[in-house]
Each structure stands twice: as structure tokens, then as C-alpha cells.
Scaffold this motif. Structure first.
Motif, PDB file in Angstrom:
ATOM      1  N   ALA A 108       0.849  -1.189   0.000  1.00  0.00           N
ATOM      2  CA  ALA A 108       0.000   0.000   0.000  1.00  0.00           C
ATOM      3  C   ALA A 108       0.890   1.247   0.000  1.00  0.00           C
ATOM      4  N   PRO A 109       0.483   2.322  -0.650  1.00  0.00           N
ATOM      5  CA  PRO A 109      -0.800   2.560  -1.325  1.00  0.00           C
ATOM      6  C   PRO A 109      -0.822   2.141  -2.799  1.00  0.00           C
ATOM      7  N   PHE A 110       0.059   1.227  -3.189  1.00  0.00           N
ATOM      8  CA  PHE A 110       0.128   0.767  -4.585  1.00  0.00           C
ATOM      9  C   PHE A 110      -0.417  -0.661  -4.706  1.00  0.00           C
ATOM     10  N   PHE A 150       8.957   5.502   3.930  1.00  0.00           N
ATOM     11  CA  PHE A 150       8.728   4.115   4.338  1.00  0.00           C
ATOM     12  C   PHE A 150       7.857   4.036   5.583  1.00  0.00           C
ATOM     13  N   TYR A 151       7.928   5.033   6.458  1.00  0.00           N
ATOM     14  CA  TYR A 151       7.015   5.058   7.600  1.00  0.00           C
ATOM     15  C   TYR A 151       5.565   5.095   7.108  1.00  0.00           C
ATOM     16  N   MET A 152       5.307   5.933   6.096  1.00  0.00           N
ATOM     17  CA  MET A 152       3.954   6.027   5.547  1.00  0.00           C
ATOM     18  C   MET A 152       3.528   4.708   4.904  1.00  0.00           C
ATOM     19  N   VAL A 155       2.635   2.031   7.659  1.00  0.00           N
ATOM     20  CA  VAL A 155       1.339   2.268   8.311  1.00  0.00           C
ATOM     21  C   VAL A 155       0.187   1.985   7.347  1.00  0.00           C
ATOM     22  N   LEU A 156       0.310   2.463   6.096  1.00  0.00           N
ATOM     23  CA  LEU A 156      -0.766   2.247   5.128  1.00  0.00           C
ATOM     24  C   LEU A 156      -0.924   0.774   4.775  1.00  0.00           C
ATOM     25  N   SER A 157       0.186   0.037   4.663  1.00  0.00           N
ATOM     26  CA  SER A 157       0.100  -1.394   4.340  1.00  0.00           C
ATOM     27  C   SER A 157      -0.601  -2.163   5.436  1.00  0.00           C
ATOM     28  N   VAL A 158      -0.274  -1.841   6.681  1.00  0.00           N
ATOM     29  CA  VAL A 158      -0.910  -2.529   7.807  1.00  0.00           C
ATOM     30  C   VAL A 158      -2.401  -2.188   7.886  1.00  0.00           C
ATOM     31  N   ILE A 159      -2.727  -0.911   7.650  1.00  0.00           N
ATOM     32  CA  ILE A 159      -4.137  -0.488   7.729  1.00  0.00           C
ATOM     33  C   ILE A 159      -4.951  -1.083   6.579  1.00  0.00           C
TER      34      ILE A 159
END
Length: 341
Positions: A108-110, A150-152, A155-159
Motif C-alpha cells: 500500500a498505497p500501490f 517508508f514510515y507512511m 502504516v498504510l500497508s498494515v491499515i
């Protein structure tokens, strides 16, 4: 016979493309390995027994071709800018390279293409897409770390991996969103060391192969098929579906070990807030893992008169039991070995 030989040839080429990418010393060599890997996986995705395989292979080809073109453009842009010594522009080029590789891996977000492609594949091809096809992009991602970006992504991948699987009934889509969630943990492991994310990837691959082997042998594709699966033996269902909880990272199963290592590394890096979000949203993945094996854990329920006892003594059944046994007792065995050493 001819068809099997072609599949073996494409599979060898698939492995060779990944090895070329990993062992390459230049970005152009890595790009060439990724292209070889892509063009050898497309024929393996095609299946005459699956009506959606053509659509899935077309989506996969277009997405990967887009990511490859962005990667090639970014690498050329990077080499041109290196002569100008423009620090900001080089950072933008590095960001483009990371984004194209994350698009290839489905983080995420891809991640928009990943669940729909998984839905059109067989279980064996889904296993390759979730495990082997992530090795080369993730290895290249570890070479170009951009912390705040990478922080973003973490977080987005986990969410997205957690919330996206809540309203799904297809097991292949559930495994796809689960893979996106685990990608967030792998990228978090890259923040500390290369060995950490590789360790997580090995454990994740083993558990995914165990679960896919189970679903593939029993031809299970949707959650509603679980309620009619092994109606005559609840304890066998309980034993076979425990690896799902292991994949979710529930202690004391084997899948908890790599998450434990990454939790310790993030605490050492003072990233407690990101760790808090990762743990909270990973608990949501445990919910839909429990929903998958819900019928297995309801030991007191009405059972049909017919059963599948003839299957209990087949080779595939004992293979499933062996893989499940390793998944259940793996953490205990590792602790015993560590205590003895």
C-alpha cells in the motif's frame, strides 16, 4: 507431456529472473531480471480451468509493465542527476525507484491490483505471487531506504491489509490483503537490518505455503465452504486450521516469532507509535483469520452422516498434518533449541 515441459521451462526462467535481479550489481541488470521474471510468470498464470486467468494475467502484465517503465525512467533520471549533484532531485528519483518497486510487490498505497489479480489465479499461482514474486522487488527496496516515505508505506500497508479483508468472502482475496499486511511488517524489518526482513519473509512463506496447500488440496475458495468441510471430524479441522492463527502472529505459535523480533527492533529504534498502530491493526487480521476457521473451532455442532474418512489416510492429508504440526510447535521447538545451545 509437452505442456508440463513448457511449464517447467517457464518456472526455471522465473527463478532465473529473480536470481539475476538479486545478484545484479547495477540497476539496469536488476531491471532486466525483473523483466525476465515478469515474462516467464505470465504463461504460468494462464489456465484453461479458470475463466478469470486471462483477465488476471492482463491486469498483472499492465501493472508490472507500468512499474518497470517507471523504474527504468527513474534509474536513467538518477544517473543523469548524479552528474549535476542536485541533492533534492536525486531524492525525488530515489522516491520514484522505491515507488515502482513497491508497486511491483503490491504494498500500500500501490496495492490496487493485487487482490483482483489473486482472485483470478489458481492456488498454486497465488502461492507464487504471494511468496517468490516478492523476493526481487523487496530486495531492491532494501537498497534505497527513504525513512519518512517508508514510515507512511508501513502504516498504510498494515491499515489497508487489515481493513480490506473485513468485507471479503473470497479466501484468495483474504490471503491477498493478509499479504499486504505482512508486507508492512517486512518493510518495518528493513528499518533495522536486512537479515530481519529476510527472516520474517521465510516464516511468512512457510506459513503461507502451509495454508495454500491445505486450501488447494480440499478445493476451498470461499468462506461458506468451511461449514461443510470435514463435518465428521472436528478435532482434525481444529488441528489443520491452527496455522491460520500462526500466520496472524498469535502466540505461542511459530508465526509469533518474526513479529516478536520486529517488535523488539522497532522499540530499539524508538518507533513506538508506528509499532502501536501495527499491532492494533494486525489484531484485526486475526479477526478474519478466526472467521475463516470458525466452523473448525465450533466443536459442538450438528454433523452429517457422510464423512471423508478415506481421505484421512492419504498422502496429502498427512502432508497437511505435518506442516500444521511444524506451524503449531515451531516456536516451542526453537525455544528448546535456543535453551539447549
Amino acid at each position: 507431456m509437452m505442456k508440463n515441459s513448457y511449464k517447467a521451462l517457464f518456472f526455471i526462467t522465473l527463478i532465473s529472473g529473480t536470481l539475476i535481479t538479486i545478484s545484479s550489481t547495477s540497476w539496469f541488470g536488476a531491471w532486466m531480471g525483473l523483466e525476465i521474471n515478469l515474462l516467464s510468470f505470465i504463461p504460468l498464470m494462464m489456465s484453461t480451468n479458470n475463466l478469470f486467468s486471462s483477465e488476471a494475467s492482463l491486469k498483472y502484465f499492465l501493472t508490472q509493465a507500468l512499474a518497470s517503465s517507471i523504474l527504468l525512467f527513474s534509474v536513467i533520471f538518477f544517473f543523469l542527476l548524479s552528474n549535476w549533484s542536485s541533492f533534492n532531485l536525486i531524492n525525488y528519483s530515489n522516491l520514484l525507484i522505491s515507488s515502482s518497486l513497491l508497486l511491483k510487490s503490491g504494498a500500500a498505497p500501490f496495492h490496487f491490483w493485487f487482490p483482483s489479480v489473486m482472485e483470478g489465479l489458481t492456488w498454486n499461482n497465488s502461492m507464487i505471487l504471494m511468496t517468490w514474486q516478492k523476493i526481487a522487488p523487496l530486495m531492491l527496496v532494501s537498497y534505497c531506504m527513504n525513512l519518512y516515505f517508508f514510515y507512511m508505506v508501513i502504516v498504510l500497508s498494515v491499515i489497508m491489509g487489515s481493513l480490506g479483508g473485513l468485507n471479503q468472502t473470497s479466501l484468495r482475496k483474504l490471503m491477498a490483503f493478509s499479504s499486504i499486511n505482512h508486507l508492512g511488517w517486512m518493510i518495518a524489518g528493513m528499518l533495522n537490518s536486512e537479515n530481519l526482513w529476510m527472516t520474517y519473509f521465510l516464516f511468512y512463506s512457510f506459513l503461507s505455503i502451509t495454508i495454500v496447500f491445505l486450501f488447494s488440496n480440499f478445493k476451498i475458495f470461499n468462506i461458506n465452504q468451511m461449514f461443510s468441510f470435514f463435518n465428521s471430524s472436528s478435532h482434525v479441522k481444529f488441528f489443520l486450521f491452527i496455522p491460520l492463527l500462526s500466520l496472524g502472529g498469535l502466540p505461542p505459535f511459530l508465526g509469533f516469532l518474526p513479529k516478536w523480533l520486529i517488535i523488539e527492533s522497532l522499540i530499539n529504534l524508538n518507533l513506538q507509535f508506528i509499532l502501536f498502530l501495527m499491532v492494533c491493526f494486525t489484531l484485526i487480521t486475526l479477526f478474519f483469520y478466526l472467521r475463516i476457521c470458525y466452523s473448525a473451532f465450533l466443536l459442538n455442532h450438528n454433523e452429517n452422516n457422510w464423512n471423508f474418512e478415506s481421505f484421512y489416510f492419504s498422502k496429502n492429508f498427512f502432508s497437511c498434518l505435518f506442516l500444521s504440526f511444524i506451524s503449531i510447535t515451531g516456536l516451542i521447538l526453537i525455544n528448546l533449541i535456543y535453551w539447549i545451545i
